[in-house]
Write a protein that holds these residues in place. Structure first.
Motif, PDB file in Angstrom:
ATOM      1  N   PHE A   1      21.517  36.571  45.372  1.00 25.37           N
ATOM      2  CA  PHE A   1      20.311  37.389  45.406  1.00 25.37           C
ATOM      3  C   PHE A   1      20.369  38.585  44.455  1.00 25.37           C
ATOM      4  O   PHE A   1      19.463  39.409  44.454  1.00 25.37           O
ATOM      5  N   VAL A   2      21.439  38.683  43.660  1.00 19.91           N
ATOM      6  CA  VAL A   2      21.573  39.813  42.742  1.00 19.91           C
ATOM      7  C   VAL A   2      21.811  39.299  41.330  1.00 19.91           C
ATOM      8  O   VAL A   2      22.919  39.324  40.805  1.00 19.91           O
ATOM      9  N   LEU A   3      20.743  38.801  40.704  1.00 21.97           N
ATOM     10  CA  LEU A   3      20.835  38.340  39.330  1.00 21.97           C
ATOM     11  C   LEU A   3      20.625  39.544  38.410  1.00 21.97           C
ATOM     12  O   LEU A   3      19.517  39.835  37.952  1.00 21.97           O
ATOM     13  N   HIS A   4      21.709  40.239  38.182  1.00 31.73           N
ATOM     14  CA  HIS A   4      21.692  41.456  37.370  1.00 31.73           C
ATOM     15  C   HIS A   4      23.031  41.554  36.654  1.00 31.73           C
ATOM     16  O   HIS A   4      24.078  41.163  37.202  1.00 31.73           O
ATOM     17  N   ASP A   5      23.014  42.083  35.450  1.00 31.35           N
ATOM     18  CA  ASP A   5      24.239  42.151  34.649  1.00 31.35           C
ATOM     19  C   ASP A   5      25.370  42.887  35.351  1.00 31.35           C
ATOM     20  O   ASP A   5      26.547  42.583  35.126  1.00 31.35           O
ATOM     21  N   ASP A   6      25.042  43.840  36.208  1.00 29.71           N
ATOM     22  CA  ASP A   6      26.080  44.591  36.925  1.00 29.71           C
ATOM     23  C   ASP A   6      26.895  43.693  37.849  1.00 29.71           C
ATOM     24  O   ASP A   6      28.009  44.055  38.237  1.00 29.71           O
ATOM     25  N   PHE A   7      26.356  42.531  38.203  1.00 29.00           N
ATOM     26  CA  PHE A   7      27.033  41.651  39.153  1.00 29.00           C
ATOM     27  C   PHE A   7      27.401  40.307  38.535  1.00 29.00           C
ATOM     28  O   PHE A   7      27.693  39.346  39.240  1.00 29.00           O
ATOM     29  N   ARG A   8      27.409  40.270  37.203  1.00 34.36           N
ATOM     30  CA  ARG A   8      27.836  39.064  36.490  1.00 34.36           C
ATOM     31  C   ARG A   8      29.351  39.104  36.332  1.00 34.36           C
ATOM     32  O   ARG A   8      29.904  40.045  35.773  1.00 34.36           O
ATOM     33  N   ALA A   9      30.025  38.065  36.817  1.00 34.51           N
ATOM     34  CA  ALA A   9      31.491  38.037  36.820  1.00 34.51           C
ATOM     35  C   ALA A   9      32.072  37.243  35.663  1.00 34.51           C
ATOM     36  O   ALA A   9      33.271  37.351  35.376  1.00 34.51           O
ATOM     37  N   GLY A  10      31.282  36.424  34.991  1.00 32.23           N
ATOM     38  CA  GLY A  10      31.785  35.586  33.914  1.00 32.23           C
ATOM     39  C   GLY A  10      30.874  34.397  33.724  1.00 32.23           C
ATOM     40  O   GLY A  10      29.749  34.360  34.242  1.00 32.23           O
ATOM     41  N   ASN A  11      31.369  33.386  32.999  1.00 29.25           N
ATOM     42  CA  ASN A  11      30.582  32.193  32.718  1.00 29.25           C
ATOM     43  C   ASN A  11      31.480  30.974  32.807  1.00 29.25           C
ATOM     44  O   ASN A  11      32.653  31.029  32.433  1.00 29.25           O
ATOM     45  N   VAL A  12      30.940  29.873  33.297  1.00 29.27           N
ATOM     46  CA  VAL A  12      31.729  28.650  33.443  1.00 29.27           C
ATOM     47  C   VAL A  12      32.137  28.082  32.092  1.00 29.27           C
ATOM     48  O   VAL A  12      33.028  27.230  32.018  1.00 29.27           O
ATOM     49  N   ARG A  13      31.500  28.537  31.008  1.00 34.73           N
ATOM     50  CA  ARG A  13      31.887  28.103  29.673  1.00 34.73           C
ATOM     51  C   ARG A  13      33.069  28.914  29.124  1.00 34.73           C
ATOM     52  O   ARG A  13      33.621  28.590  28.075  1.00 34.73           O
ATOM     53  N   ASP A  14      33.445  29.987  29.813  1.00 37.82           N
ATOM     54  CA  ASP A  14      34.592  30.790  29.396  1.00 37.82           C
ATOM     55  C   ASP A  14      35.884  30.013  29.603  1.00 37.82           C
ATOM     56  O   ASP A  14      35.925  29.066  30.404  1.00 37.82           O
ATOM     57  N   PRO A  15      36.980  30.388  28.897  1.00 35.71           N
ATOM     58  CA  PRO A  15      38.272  29.727  29.126  1.00 35.71           C
ATOM     59  C   PRO A  15      38.664  29.754  30.598  1.00 35.71           C
ATOM     60  O   PRO A  15      38.552  30.787  31.265  1.00 35.71           O
ATOM     61  N   GLY A  16      39.101  28.626  31.104  1.00 35.89           N
ATOM     62  CA  GLY A  16      39.474  28.539  32.512  1.00 35.89           C
ATOM     63  C   GLY A  16      38.339  28.121  33.419  1.00 35.89           C
ATOM     64  O   GLY A  16      38.570  27.798  34.591  1.00 35.89           O
ATOM     65  N   GLY A  17      37.099  28.124  32.891  1.00 33.74           N
ATOM     66  CA  GLY A  17      35.959  27.619  33.646  1.00 33.74           C
ATOM     67  C   GLY A  17      35.642  28.426  34.888  1.00 33.74           C
ATOM     68  O   GLY A  17      36.003  29.601  35.023  1.00 33.74           O
ATOM     69  N   PHE A  18      34.946  27.777  35.814  1.00 26.66           N
ATOM     70  CA  PHE A  18      34.512  28.451  37.035  1.00 26.66           C
ATOM     71  C   PHE A  18      35.693  28.941  37.853  1.00 26.66           C
ATOM     72  O   PHE A  18      35.663  30.051  38.406  1.00 26.66           O
ATOM     73  N   ALA A  19      36.758  28.153  37.949  1.00 25.58           N
ATOM     74  CA  ALA A  19      37.906  28.528  38.776  1.00 25.58           C
ATOM     75  C   ALA A  19      38.498  29.859  38.323  1.00 25.58           C
ATOM     76  O   ALA A  19      38.862  30.708  39.153  1.00 25.58           O
ATOM     77  N   ALA A  20      38.575  30.071  37.009  1.00 26.66           N
ATOM     78  CA  ALA A  20      39.132  31.321  36.505  1.00 26.66           C
ATOM     79  C   ALA A  20      38.236  32.498  36.852  1.00 26.66           C
ATOM     80  O   ALA A  20      38.722  33.584  37.200  1.00 26.66           O
ATOM     81  N   VAL A  21      36.917  32.286  36.782  1.00 27.08           N
ATOM     82  CA  VAL A  21      35.998  33.365  37.153  1.00 27.08           C
ATOM     83  C   VAL A  21      36.187  33.722  38.617  1.00 27.08           C
ATOM     84  O   VAL A  21      36.327  34.906  38.988  1.00 27.08           O
ATOM     85  N   TRP A  22      36.182  32.727  39.472  1.00 24.13           N
ATOM     86  CA  TRP A  22      36.295  32.972  40.910  1.00 24.13           C
ATOM     87  C   TRP A  22      37.602  33.666  41.272  1.00 24.13           C
ATOM     88  O   TRP A  22      37.634  34.586  42.093  1.00 24.13           O
ATOM     89  N   ARG A  23      38.687  33.276  40.646  1.00 23.03           N
ATOM     90  CA  ARG A  23      40.008  33.741  41.071  1.00 23.03           C
ATOM     91  C   ARG A  23      40.492  34.987  40.347  1.00 23.03           C
ATOM     92  O   ARG A  23      41.360  35.701  40.863  1.00 23.03           O
ATOM     93  N   THR A  24      39.960  35.262  39.157  1.00 23.65           N
ATOM     94  CA  THR A  24      40.554  36.351  38.377  1.00 23.65           C
ATOM     95  C   THR A  24      39.572  37.420  37.921  1.00 23.65           C
ATOM     96  O   THR A  24      40.008  38.414  37.342  1.00 23.65           O
ATOM     97  N   SER A  25      38.276  37.254  38.152  1.00 22.97           N
ATOM     98  CA  SER A  25      37.339  38.250  37.626  1.00 22.97           C
ATOM     99  C   SER A  25      37.575  39.613  38.272  1.00 22.97           C
ATOM    100  O   SER A  25      37.817  39.718  39.478  1.00 22.97           O
ATOM    101  N   ALA A  26      37.491  40.651  37.440  1.00 24.47           N
ATOM    102  CA  ALA A  26      37.694  42.006  37.939  1.00 24.47           C
ATOM    103  C   ALA A  26      36.634  42.378  38.971  1.00 24.47           C
ATOM    104  O   ALA A  26      36.913  43.083  39.950  1.00 24.47           O
ATOM    105  N   LEU A  27      35.401  41.896  38.758  1.00 25.86           N
ATOM    106  CA  LEU A  27      34.320  42.203  39.697  1.00 25.86           C
ATOM    107  C   LEU A  27      34.618  41.628  41.075  1.00 25.86           C
ATOM    108  O   LEU A  27      34.478  42.314  42.095  1.00 25.86           O
ATOM    109  N   PHE A  28      35.049  40.365  41.133  1.00 29.34           N
ATOM    110  CA  PHE A  28      35.328  39.754  42.427  1.00 29.34           C
ATOM    111  C   PHE A  28      36.530  40.412  43.104  1.00 29.34           C
ATOM    112  O   PHE A  28      36.548  40.578  44.327  1.00 29.34           O
TER     113      PHE A  28
END
Length: 391
Positions: free
Chosen positions: A265-292
Protein backbone atom coordinates in the motif's frame (compact mmCIF):
# COMPACT_ATOMS: atom_id res chain seq x y z
CA UNK A 1 1.76 -9.17 22.69
CA UNK A 2 2.22 -12.80 21.64
CA UNK A 3 5.56 -14.55 21.25
CA UNK A 4 4.70 -15.18 17.58
CA UNK A 5 4.15 -11.47 16.93
CA UNK A 6 7.47 -10.63 18.57
CA UNK A 7 9.23 -13.23 16.40
CA UNK A 8 7.62 -11.99 13.20
CA UNK A 9 8.73 -8.43 13.93
CA UNK A 10 12.28 -9.57 13.22
CA UNK A 11 11.34 -10.77 9.73
CA UNK A 12 11.36 -14.16 8.04
CA UNK A 13 13.64 -15.84 5.49
CA UNK A 14 10.86 -15.42 2.93
CA UNK A 15 7.61 -13.46 2.90
CA UNK A 16 4.50 -15.30 4.00
CA UNK A 17 2.67 -13.56 1.18
CA UNK A 18 4.24 -11.82 -1.76
CA UNK A 19 1.95 -9.34 -3.49
CA UNK A 20 2.73 -9.01 -7.18
CA UNK A 21 1.26 -6.33 -9.39
CA UNK A 22 1.67 -7.98 -12.79
CA UNK A 23 0.57 -4.97 -14.84
CA UNK A 24 -0.73 -1.45 -14.39
CA UNK A 25 -3.01 -1.90 -17.38
CA UNK A 26 -6.66 -1.76 -16.35
CA UNK A 27 -10.00 -1.34 -18.06
CA UNK A 28 -11.46 0.41 -14.99
CA UNK A 29 -10.49 3.60 -13.17
CA UNK A 30 -11.58 2.92 -9.58
CA UNK A 31 -11.45 6.13 -7.60
CA UNK A 32 -9.63 4.47 -4.67
CA UNK A 33 -7.02 2.56 -6.73
CA UNK A 34 -3.84 2.50 -4.67
CA UNK A 35 -1.58 2.21 -7.75
CA UNK A 36 -3.55 4.66 -9.94
CA UNK A 37 -3.69 1.93 -12.58
CA UNK A 38 -4.87 2.35 -16.15
CA UNK A 39 -1.93 2.37 -18.58
CA UNK A 40 0.51 -0.48 -19.09
CA UNK A 41 4.13 0.34 -18.26
CA UNK A 42 6.26 -0.57 -21.31
CA UNK A 43 9.09 -1.67 -18.99
CA UNK A 44 7.04 -4.35 -17.21
CA UNK A 45 8.68 -7.74 -16.68
CA UNK A 46 8.73 -10.09 -19.65
CA UNK A 47 7.26 -13.58 -19.46
CA UNK A 48 10.73 -15.04 -18.95
CA UNK A 49 11.59 -12.56 -16.21
CA UNK A 50 8.28 -13.25 -14.47
CA UNK A 51 8.92 -17.00 -14.58
CA UNK A 52 12.36 -16.42 -13.09
CA UNK A 53 10.72 -14.59 -10.17
CA UNK A 54 8.41 -17.58 -9.71
CA UNK A 55 11.46 -19.87 -9.65
CA UNK A 56 12.87 -17.73 -6.84
CA UNK A 57 9.61 -17.97 -4.92
CA UNK A 58 9.69 -21.74 -5.23
CA UNK A 59 13.31 -21.90 -4.03
CA UNK A 60 12.51 -19.59 -1.08
CA UNK A 61 9.39 -21.65 -0.27
CA UNK A 62 7.04 -18.70 -0.56
CA UNK A 63 3.67 -20.16 0.41
CA UNK A 64 1.63 -18.21 -2.10
CA UNK A 65 1.68 -15.13 -4.29
CA UNK A 66 -1.14 -12.61 -4.32
CA UNK A 67 -1.40 -11.33 -7.90
CA UNK A 68 -3.05 -8.06 -8.72
CA UNK A 69 -2.71 -4.99 -10.90
CA UNK A 70 -4.15 -3.15 -12.64
CA UNK A 71 -6.28 -5.94 -14.00
CA UNK A 72 -3.87 -8.91 -14.15
CA UNK A 73 -5.90 -10.92 -16.65
CA UNK A 74 -5.20 -8.25 -19.27
CA UNK A 75 -1.63 -9.55 -19.60
CA UNK A 76 -1.61 -11.98 -22.55
CA UNK A 77 0.61 -14.41 -20.62
CA UNK A 78 -1.44 -14.27 -17.41
CA UNK A 79 -2.79 -17.82 -17.54
CA UNK A 80 0.62 -19.15 -18.59
CA UNK A 81 2.14 -17.55 -15.49
CA UNK A 82 -0.59 -18.94 -13.23
CA UNK A 83 -0.07 -22.40 -14.68
CA UNK A 84 3.70 -22.14 -14.28
CA UNK A 85 3.43 -21.00 -10.67
CA UNK A 86 1.08 -23.81 -9.69
CA UNK A 87 3.32 -26.34 -11.45
CA UNK A 88 6.14 -25.05 -9.22
CA UNK A 89 3.81 -25.51 -6.22
CA UNK A 90 3.58 -21.80 -5.58
CA UNK A 91 -0.03 -21.10 -4.73
CA UNK A 92 -1.71 -18.26 -6.61
CA UNK A 93 -4.36 -15.91 -5.33
CA UNK A 94 -5.37 -13.25 -7.79
CA UNK A 95 -7.67 -10.27 -7.62
CA UNK A 96 -9.81 -9.38 -10.61
CA UNK A 97 -12.72 -7.18 -11.58
CA UNK A 98 -14.15 -10.18 -13.43
CA UNK A 99 -14.28 -8.58 -16.86
CA UNK A 100 -12.23 -11.35 -18.47
CA UNK A 101 -13.95 -14.28 -16.78
CA UNK A 102 -16.40 -15.83 -19.21
CA UNK A 103 -17.74 -19.40 -19.09
CA UNK A 104 -14.69 -20.89 -20.84
CA UNK A 105 -12.22 -19.03 -18.62
CA UNK A 106 -14.09 -20.13 -15.51
CA UNK A 107 -13.79 -23.75 -16.66
CA UNK A 108 -10.06 -23.26 -17.23
CA UNK A 109 -9.56 -21.76 -13.78
CA UNK A 110 -11.55 -24.53 -12.13
CA UNK A 111 -8.97 -26.98 -13.48
CA UNK A 112 -5.97 -25.28 -11.83
CA UNK A 113 -4.57 -26.51 -8.52
CA UNK A 114 -3.47 -24.12 -5.76
CA UNK A 115 -5.45 -21.24 -7.25
CA UNK A 116 -7.75 -18.82 -5.47
CA UNK A 117 -9.74 -15.94 -6.93
CA UNK A 118 -10.87 -12.69 -5.36
CA UNK A 119 -13.64 -10.82 -7.18
CA UNK A 120 -13.56 -7.13 -6.29
CA UNK A 121 -16.89 -5.58 -5.36
CA UNK A 122 -17.32 -2.33 -3.44
CA UNK A 123 -21.06 -2.19 -3.12
CA UNK A 124 -23.81 -4.73 -2.49
CA UNK A 125 -25.82 -2.99 -5.20
CA UNK A 126 -24.91 -1.45 -8.53
CA UNK A 127 -25.41 2.16 -7.42
CA UNK A 128 -22.97 1.91 -4.49
CA UNK A 129 -20.39 -0.20 -6.32
CA UNK A 130 -20.42 1.62 -9.64
CA UNK A 131 -19.93 5.02 -8.00
CA UNK A 132 -16.48 3.76 -6.96
CA UNK A 133 -15.55 1.22 -9.62
CA UNK A 134 -17.30 2.59 -12.71
CA UNK A 135 -20.55 2.16 -14.61
CA UNK A 136 -21.45 -1.49 -15.26
CA UNK A 137 -18.73 -2.94 -13.02
CA UNK A 138 -21.24 -4.45 -10.58
CA UNK A 139 -23.01 -6.40 -13.33
CA UNK A 140 -19.65 -7.51 -14.73
CA UNK A 141 -18.50 -8.86 -11.36
CA UNK A 142 -21.79 -10.66 -10.73
CA UNK A 143 -21.62 -12.29 -14.18
CA UNK A 144 -18.10 -13.52 -13.41
CA UNK A 145 -19.35 -14.97 -10.11
CA UNK A 146 -22.13 -16.77 -11.96
CA UNK A 147 -19.60 -18.29 -14.38
CA UNK A 148 -17.30 -19.44 -11.56
CA UNK A 149 -20.19 -20.98 -9.67
CA UNK A 150 -21.43 -22.78 -12.78
CA UNK A 151 -17.93 -24.13 -13.42
CA UNK A 152 -17.75 -25.53 -9.89
CA UNK A 153 -14.68 -23.44 -9.10
CA UNK A 154 -15.27 -23.69 -5.37
CA UNK A 155 -15.37 -21.03 -2.65
CA UNK A 156 -14.02 -18.02 -4.49
CA UNK A 157 -13.72 -14.81 -2.48
CA UNK A 158 -15.68 -11.59 -2.76
CA UNK A 159 -13.27 -8.82 -1.78
CA UNK A 160 -14.67 -5.55 -0.46
CA UNK A 161 -12.81 -2.35 0.37
CA UNK A 162 -14.81 -0.96 3.29
CA UNK A 163 -15.98 2.60 2.75
CA UNK A 164 -18.28 5.08 4.43
CA UNK A 165 -20.82 4.31 1.73
CA UNK A 166 -20.82 0.48 1.85
CA UNK A 167 -20.12 -0.31 5.50
CA UNK A 168 -23.88 -0.48 6.19
CA UNK A 169 -24.13 -3.24 3.56
CA UNK A 170 -21.99 -5.84 5.34
CA UNK A 171 -25.03 -8.01 6.03
CA UNK A 172 -25.93 -7.87 2.33
CA UNK A 173 -22.38 -8.84 1.38
CA UNK A 174 -22.67 -11.73 3.81
CA UNK A 175 -25.89 -12.83 2.13
CA UNK A 176 -24.20 -12.62 -1.26
CA UNK A 177 -21.35 -14.93 -0.26
CA UNK A 178 -23.87 -17.34 1.25
CA UNK A 179 -25.73 -17.34 -2.06
CA UNK A 180 -22.58 -18.35 -3.96
CA UNK A 181 -21.01 -20.55 -1.30
CA UNK A 182 -18.14 -18.05 -1.39
CA UNK A 183 -16.04 -16.32 1.28
CA UNK A 184 -16.17 -12.68 2.32
CA UNK A 185 -12.98 -10.64 2.52
CA UNK A 186 -13.10 -7.12 3.90
CA UNK A 187 -10.10 -4.83 3.54
CA UNK A 188 -9.25 -1.37 4.70
CA UNK A 189 -9.24 1.70 2.48
CA UNK A 190 -5.82 3.36 2.26
CA UNK A 191 -5.13 6.94 1.14
CA UNK A 192 -2.70 5.87 -1.60
CA UNK A 193 -2.77 6.43 -5.35
CA UNK A 194 -6.13 7.81 -6.46
CA UNK A 195 -7.33 6.92 -2.97
CA UNK A 196 -5.37 9.93 -1.70
CA UNK A 197 -7.89 12.20 -3.42
CA UNK A 198 -10.97 10.36 -2.14
CA UNK A 199 -9.92 9.01 1.27
CA UNK A 200 -11.38 11.88 3.28
CA UNK A 201 -14.68 11.32 1.50
CA UNK A 202 -14.69 7.53 1.58
CA UNK A 203 -13.08 6.30 4.79
CA UNK A 204 -15.48 5.10 7.51
CA UNK A 205 -16.35 7.34 10.42
CA UNK A 206 -15.22 6.49 13.94
CA UNK A 207 -18.70 5.24 14.85
CA UNK A 208 -18.77 3.04 11.74
CA UNK A 209 -15.38 1.58 12.62
CA UNK A 210 -16.55 0.70 16.10
CA UNK A 211 -19.66 -0.99 14.72
CA UNK A 212 -17.55 -2.87 12.15
CA UNK A 213 -15.19 -4.08 14.91
CA UNK A 214 -18.05 -5.70 16.81
CA UNK A 215 -19.51 -7.12 13.58
CA UNK A 216 -16.16 -8.75 12.77
CA UNK A 217 -15.74 -10.11 16.30
CA UNK A 218 -19.01 -11.99 15.82
CA UNK A 219 -17.82 -13.41 12.47
CA UNK A 220 -14.30 -14.83 12.75
CA UNK A 221 -14.82 -16.58 9.41
CA UNK A 222 -14.77 -13.24 7.57
CA UNK A 223 -11.29 -12.64 6.14
CA UNK A 224 -9.60 -9.27 6.63
CA UNK A 225 -6.00 -9.72 5.52
CA UNK A 226 -5.04 -8.39 8.96
CA UNK A 227 -5.89 -4.91 7.70
CA UNK A 228 -8.04 -3.79 10.65
CA UNK A 229 -5.60 -4.43 13.50
CA UNK A 230 -5.83 -0.75 14.45
CA UNK A 231 -9.36 -1.54 15.71
CA UNK A 232 -7.89 -3.79 18.41
CA UNK A 233 -7.34 -0.62 20.44
CA UNK A 234 -11.03 -0.84 21.29
CA UNK A 235 -9.83 -3.45 23.72
CA UNK A 236 -12.60 -6.05 23.95
CA UNK A 237 -10.44 -8.69 22.26
CA UNK A 238 -8.21 -8.83 19.22
CA UNK A 239 -9.52 -9.59 15.78
CA UNK A 240 -8.19 -12.83 14.22
CA UNK A 241 -4.78 -12.46 12.57
CA UNK A 242 -1.59 -10.56 13.24
CA UNK A 243 -1.81 -7.30 15.12
CA UNK A 244 1.20 -5.65 13.56
CA UNK A 245 2.42 -4.02 10.38
CA UNK A 246 4.08 -6.76 8.34
CA UNK A 247 5.85 -4.44 5.89
CA UNK A 248 9.31 -5.78 5.05
CA UNK A 249 8.89 -8.41 7.75
CA UNK A 250 6.36 -10.91 6.43
CA UNK A 251 4.97 -9.12 3.34
CA UNK A 252 6.18 -6.97 0.47
CA UNK A 253 5.19 -6.04 -3.07
CA UNK A 254 6.75 -6.52 -6.50
CA UNK A 255 5.45 -4.05 -9.07
CA UNK A 256 5.09 -4.61 -12.84
CA UNK A 257 8.62 -3.36 -13.59
CA UNK A 258 10.18 -5.48 -10.83
CA UNK A 259 10.56 -2.81 -8.14
CA UNK A 260 10.19 -4.25 -4.63
CA UNK A 261 8.35 -2.21 -2.01
CA UNK A 262 8.08 -2.86 1.70
CA UNK A 263 4.30 -2.65 1.68
CA UNK A 264 1.63 -3.28 -0.98
CA UNK A 265 0.00 0.00 0.00
CA UNK A 266 3.04 2.31 -0.08
CA UNK A 267 4.16 2.70 -3.68
CA UNK A 268 6.61 5.50 -3.02
CA UNK A 269 10.34 5.83 -3.59
CA UNK A 270 10.94 6.11 0.16
CA UNK A 271 9.80 2.49 0.52
CA UNK A 272 11.47 0.99 -2.54
CA UNK A 273 13.94 -1.69 -1.42
CA UNK A 274 15.38 -2.76 -4.78
CA UNK A 275 14.45 -4.49 -8.03
CA UNK A 276 14.22 -8.15 -9.02
CA UNK A 277 16.44 -7.31 -12.00
CA UNK A 278 19.27 -6.33 -9.62
CA UNK A 279 22.10 -8.83 -8.94
CA UNK A 280 20.82 -11.57 -6.66
CA UNK A 281 17.21 -11.05 -7.76
CA UNK A 282 14.26 -10.91 -5.41
CA UNK A 283 15.92 -13.08 -2.74
CA UNK A 284 18.77 -10.60 -2.34
CA UNK A 285 16.35 -7.70 -1.98
CA UNK A 286 14.30 -9.50 0.65
CA UNK A 287 17.28 -10.70 2.68
CA UNK A 288 19.81 -7.89 2.39
CA UNK A 289 18.10 -4.57 1.62
CA UNK A 290 18.95 -1.83 4.09
CA UNK A 291 15.31 -0.70 4.13
CA UNK A 292 14.01 -4.13 5.15
CA UNK A 293 16.72 -4.49 7.80
CA UNK A 294 15.56 -1.16 9.23
CA UNK A 295 11.95 -2.34 9.43
CA UNK A 296 13.06 -5.50 11.24
CA UNK A 297 14.78 -3.56 14.00
CA UNK A 298 12.88 -2.87 17.24
CA UNK A 299 10.51 0.04 16.69
CA UNK A 300 9.70 2.87 19.07
CA UNK A 301 6.11 3.50 20.14
CA UNK A 302 6.77 7.18 19.49
CA UNK A 303 3.76 9.41 20.05
CA UNK A 304 1.70 6.37 21.05
CA UNK A 305 3.97 5.42 23.97
CA UNK A 306 1.61 6.95 26.50
CA UNK A 307 -1.45 5.05 25.22
CA UNK A 308 -2.40 1.91 27.08
CA UNK A 309 -3.58 0.23 23.87
CA UNK A 310 -0.32 0.35 21.89
CA UNK A 311 0.39 -3.37 22.37
CA UNK A 312 -3.02 -4.15 20.87
CA UNK A 313 -2.95 -1.86 17.82
CA UNK A 314 0.84 -1.33 17.34
CA UNK A 315 0.20 2.22 16.28
CA UNK A 316 -1.80 1.20 13.22
CA UNK A 317 -1.08 1.21 9.50
CA UNK A 318 2.16 2.62 8.08
CA UNK A 319 0.58 3.40 4.70
CA UNK A 320 -2.35 5.27 6.24
CA UNK A 321 0.04 7.39 8.28
CA UNK A 322 2.50 8.11 5.48
CA UNK A 323 -0.02 9.20 2.88
CA UNK A 324 -1.86 11.47 5.30
CA UNK A 325 1.38 13.22 6.30
CA UNK A 326 1.68 11.68 9.77
CA UNK A 327 5.00 10.36 11.14
CA UNK A 328 5.45 6.59 11.06
CA UNK A 329 5.77 6.55 14.86
CA UNK A 330 2.64 8.64 15.23
CA UNK A 331 -0.99 7.53 15.65
CA UNK A 332 -3.02 5.96 12.89
CA UNK A 333 -5.20 8.61 11.18
CA UNK A 334 -8.22 6.41 11.98
CA UNK A 335 -7.16 5.80 15.58
CA UNK A 336 -10.36 4.79 17.36
CA UNK A 337 -9.30 6.78 20.42
CA UNK A 338 -9.31 9.96 18.36
CA UNK A 339 -5.55 10.64 18.53
CA UNK A 340 -5.29 10.47 14.73
CA UNK A 341 -7.78 13.29 14.22
CA UNK A 342 -5.79 15.52 16.53
CA UNK A 343 -2.58 14.71 14.66
CA UNK A 344 -4.20 15.29 11.24
CA UNK A 345 -5.32 18.74 12.30
CA UNK A 346 -1.66 19.78 12.50
CA UNK A 347 -0.69 18.47 9.04
CA UNK A 348 -0.23 21.00 6.26
CA UNK A 349 -1.05 20.05 2.64
CA UNK A 350 2.60 20.50 1.65
CA UNK A 351 3.60 17.78 4.14
CA UNK A 352 1.42 15.10 2.54
CA UNK A 353 3.41 12.81 0.19
CA UNK A 354 2.00 11.57 -3.12
CA UNK A 355 2.45 8.12 -4.60
CA UNK A 356 5.31 7.99 -7.07
CA UNK A 357 3.36 5.47 -9.14
CA UNK A 358 0.67 6.93 -11.39
CA UNK A 359 -0.55 5.14 -14.49
CA UNK A 360 -3.98 6.74 -14.68
CA UNK A 361 -5.61 7.33 -18.03
CA UNK A 362 -6.58 11.02 -18.18
CA UNK A 363 -9.66 10.32 -20.31
CA UNK A 364 -10.92 7.72 -17.82
CA UNK A 365 -10.40 9.96 -14.82
CA UNK A 366 -12.39 12.68 -16.53
CA UNK A 367 -15.49 10.46 -16.43
CA UNK A 368 -14.96 9.00 -12.94
CA UNK A 369 -18.23 8.92 -10.96
CA UNK A 370 -18.52 11.40 -8.13
CA UNK A 371 -19.46 10.24 -4.64
CA UNK A 372 -21.93 12.41 -2.77
CA UNK A 373 -20.79 14.73 0.00
CA UNK A 374 -19.64 13.24 3.29
CA UNK A 375 -22.57 14.84 5.10
CA UNK A 376 -25.10 13.17 2.81
CA UNK A 377 -23.50 9.72 2.75
CA UNK A 378 -22.63 8.95 6.36
CA UNK A 379 -24.38 5.73 7.31
CA UNK A 380 -24.31 3.33 10.24
CA UNK A 381 -24.45 -0.42 10.52
CA UNK A 382 -28.03 -1.54 10.75
CA UNK A 383 -29.22 -4.22 13.17
CA UNK A 384 -30.95 -6.35 10.56
CA UNK A 385 -29.08 -9.36 9.18
CA UNK A 386 -30.37 -10.04 5.67
CA UNK A 387 -30.21 -13.70 4.64
CA UNK A 388 -31.80 -13.59 1.20
CA UNK A 389 -29.46 -13.56 -1.83
CA UNK A 390 -28.67 -10.08 -3.08
CA UNK A 391 -29.39 -9.28 -6.70
Amino acid sequence: MTALTEELKGGLDAPICLTWELTYACNLACIHCLSSSGRRDPAELSTGEAMAVIDEMQAMQVFYVNIGGGEPTIRPDFFDLVAYATEQQVGVKFSTNGSRIDAATAELLAGFDYTDIQLSLDGADAATNDAVRGQGSYATARTAMDHLAAAGFGPFKISVVVTRQNVAQVDQFEALVDHYGAQLRLTRLRPAGRGADTWHQLHPTNDQQRALYHWLLDRPEVLTGDSFFHLNALGERNLPGLNLCGAGRVVCLVDPVGDVYACPFVLHDDFRAGNVRDPGGFAAVWRTSALFREFREPQSAGACAGCGQFDACQGGCMAAKFFTGLPLDGPDPECVSGHGLDALAAVTPAAVPRSTSNHSKPSSLGSTPVIGSAESTIVTLGPTRHRSPAG
